[in-house]
Write an enzyme that holds these catalytic residues in place. Structure first.
Site, mmCIF file in Angstrom:
data_model
loop_
_atom_site.group_PDB
_atom_site.id
_atom_site.type_symbol
_atom_site.label_atom_id
_atom_site.label_comp_id
_atom_site.label_asym_id
_atom_site.label_seq_id
_atom_site.Cartn_x
_atom_site.Cartn_y
_atom_site.Cartn_z
ATOM 1 N N TRP A 23 0.856 -1.205 0.000
ATOM 2 C CA TRP A 23 0.000 0.000 0.000
ATOM 3 C C TRP A 23 0.877 1.234 0.000
ATOM 4 O O TRP A 23 2.104 1.108 0.085
ATOM 5 C CB TRP A 23 -0.969 -0.023 1.206
ATOM 6 C CG TRP A 23 -2.142 0.896 0.999
ATOM 7 C CD1 TRP A 23 -2.378 2.079 1.616
ATOM 8 C CD2 TRP A 23 -3.221 0.692 0.073
ATOM 9 N NE1 TRP A 23 -3.541 2.634 1.127
ATOM 10 C CE2 TRP A 23 -4.081 1.807 0.185
ATOM 11 C CE3 TRP A 23 -3.550 -0.304 -0.844
ATOM 12 C CZ2 TRP A 23 -5.240 1.953 -0.581
ATOM 13 C CZ3 TRP A 23 -4.706 -0.151 -1.603
ATOM 14 C CH2 TRP A 23 -5.537 0.961 -1.472
ATOM 15 N N ASP A 74 -0.086 11.924 0.980
ATOM 16 C CA ASP A 74 -1.135 12.810 1.489
ATOM 17 C C ASP A 74 -2.409 12.030 1.831
ATOM 18 O O ASP A 74 -2.427 10.802 1.802
ATOM 19 C CB ASP A 74 -1.404 13.942 0.490
ATOM 20 C CG ASP A 74 -2.002 13.454 -0.833
ATOM 21 O OD1 ASP A 74 -2.305 12.248 -0.982
ATOM 22 O OD2 ASP A 74 -2.183 14.293 -1.743
ATOM 23 N N GLU A 95 -3.202 9.553 -0.635
ATOM 24 C CA GLU A 95 -2.198 8.511 -0.816
ATOM 25 C C GLU A 95 -1.388 8.747 -2.092
ATOM 26 O O GLU A 95 -1.098 7.832 -2.847
ATOM 27 C CB GLU A 95 -2.876 7.130 -0.769
ATOM 28 C CG GLU A 95 -3.970 7.155 0.295
ATOM 29 C CD GLU A 95 -4.514 5.832 0.747
ATOM 30 O OE1 GLU A 95 -4.199 5.461 1.875
ATOM 31 O OE2 GLU A 95 -5.240 5.184 -0.005
ATOM 32 N N GLU A 99 -18.180 6.454 -2.080
ATOM 33 C CA GLU A 99 -17.022 7.315 -1.856
ATOM 34 C C GLU A 99 -17.140 8.571 -2.724
ATOM 35 O O GLU A 99 -16.932 9.688 -2.276
ATOM 36 C CB GLU A 99 -15.753 6.531 -2.218
ATOM 37 C CG GLU A 99 -14.458 7.268 -2.057
ATOM 38 C CD GLU A 99 -13.268 6.350 -2.399
ATOM 39 O OE1 GLU A 99 -13.195 5.857 -3.550
ATOM 40 O OE2 GLU A 99 -12.438 6.122 -1.512
HETATM 41 C C1 BGC Z 1 -8.577 7.625 -0.261
HETATM 42 C C2 BGC Z 1 -8.103 7.714 1.183
HETATM 43 C C3 BGC Z 1 -8.908 6.784 2.064
HETATM 44 C C4 BGC Z 1 -8.965 5.379 1.488
HETATM 45 C C5 BGC Z 1 -9.922 4.487 2.275
HETATM 46 C C6 BGC Z 1 -8.563 6.179 -0.704
HETATM 47 O O1 BGC Z 1 -9.050 6.103 -2.002
HETATM 48 O O2 BGC Z 1 -7.737 8.387 -1.092
HETATM 49 O O3 BGC Z 1 -8.238 9.019 1.663
HETATM 50 O O4 BGC Z 1 -8.352 6.769 3.337
HETATM 51 O O5 BGC Z 1 -9.390 5.428 0.172
HETATM 52 O O6 BGC Z 1 -11.202 5.050 2.314
#
Ligand code: BGC
Length: 353
Positions: free
Chosen positions: A107, A157, A160, A311
């Site tokens: 990751w 960040d 990610e 999301e």
């Molecule tokens: C986001 C992160 C988040 C993760 C799990 C990623 O796609 O960029 O901010 O922590 O998903 O939800």
């Protein structure tokens, strides 16, 4: 409590692991882990909703996960003191398996914000519900040692990405965590935390601010949706800078919902529910109640027939060509995303009060 909000609370409660961890999403292939970033805001929502047992369980889980790595953190801190260059792969993970393990899928480790946000959420919860922080002392001290040593360093960040930069929302999350702990009497030795907090505040107010607005990373002039957290709830900037940042996010990153940043290609870079609620959270706090209600209505309207919040939504993506690429890799957008449900709860309660 409104029914839709009650449903978000129940959904989170239903998916919380018996040990206290919250999975980012129970259905999406790579999100069956607990992120400290997502989890801390989810715990904050549950704490606000009066589900103290859920927030307690999460914070207890975090404390166990961190305490189990106290020896490792001490080694990292010692290595930094000796001036060694530390391989980022040795740093604490971004996300953990629900039973508190490191996991073996690669990751985008390493990310610091979640550790700061955890401290912030723990102290908020303790204050709200009069929780005794003494059992958390060891975990808090380990986290503070880690952040007081590395808290101003470059890392991935909130999204990610861009490990080579120092991201203002990450610096803000670390600052919020250190400030929260320093507002308690938990720390035997406060000096390192105070010094790091002062340094972070200087970075945020200095190179982290350009033309009256926070920027995505030190040296950038772009804005990012995650910066909203530095306004609300972290309260790290003056009202003028908060307003300047809000206006940039609102005008540059908002369609109906809010984009993470311009040029985002994850599922084409659509509108994120957490960020739209976050915009509303600031609006609710600054007397723009009608706008905040519109954000809440928009977030709630994205629910699937099962009542699940995704999301992001893809109706108005920046580059729709990327949707197929991500769908082929990991399937449809993560739904339900527990963090989306959390921000839904927070905004609704904010507007209720
Ligand atoms: C986001 C992160 C988040 C993760 C799990 C990623 O796609 O960029 O901010 O922590 O998903 O939800």
């Amino acid at each position: 409590m409104q029914t839709a909000v009650g449903a978000s609370v129940e959904l989170i409660a239903r998916h919380q692991h018996t040990g206290g961890a919250y999975p980012a999403s129970p259905t999406y292939p790579v999100y069956g882990y607990c992120w400290l970033r997502d989890g801390s805001f989810i715990a904050e929502a549950m704490s606000r909703a009066g589900r103290t047992e859920s927030a307690d369980a999460f914070h207890g889980w975090c404390a166990r996960v961190i305490t189990a790595r106290a020896g490792h953190v001490a080694e990292l801190v010692e290595a930094a003191r000796r001036g060694e260059e530390i391989d980022p792969r040795r740093m604490l993970p971004t996300r953990y398996t629900l039973d508190g393990g490191d996991g073996d899928e690669p990751w985008w480790d390493y990310q610091l914000d979640g550790y700061g946000t955890w401290l912030w959420a723990l102290v908020e919860h303790a204050r709200r519900h009069d929780v005794d922080l003494a059992p958390y002392r060891d975990a808090v001290e380990t986290t503070v040692d880690y952040l007081a040593t590395f808290g101003a360093d470059a890392c991935y960040d909130w999204w990610e990405e861009h490990a080579e930069h120092r991201h203002v929302s990450t610096l803000g999350s670390v600052a919020a965590g250190l400030a929260a702990v320093l507002s308690t009497d938990l720390l035997a030795d406060r000096k390192a935390a105070e010094e790091m907090l002062a340094r972070l505040r200087e970075l945020i107010a200095g190179p982290g601010t350009v033309d009256g607005s926070l920027v995505k990373w030190l040296g950038s002039s772009a804005v990012d949706g995650s910066l909203l957290a530095c306004l609300t709830p972290f309260g790290l900037v003056t009202p003028e800078i908060a307003e300047g940042t809000y206006q940039r996010v609102r005008t540059e990153l908002r369609r109906t919902g809010v984009y993470r940043y311009l040029g985002d290609t994850f599922y084409g870079g659509g509108e994120w529910l957490i960020l739209t609620a976050w915009l509303g959270w600031y609006e609710a706090r600054t007397g723009r109640t009608e706008l905040a209600r519109e954000r809440l209505a928009w977030v709630a309207a994205q629910a699937t027939a099962e009542g699940w919040l995704p999301e992001q939504v893809s109706g108005d993506t920046q580059d729709p060509a990327y949707i197929a690429e991500w769908t082929a890799k990991w399937g449809p957008v993560a739904t339900p995303l527990l963090w989306s449900h959390a921000l839904h709860i927070i905004l609704a309660l904010e507007l209720d009060s």
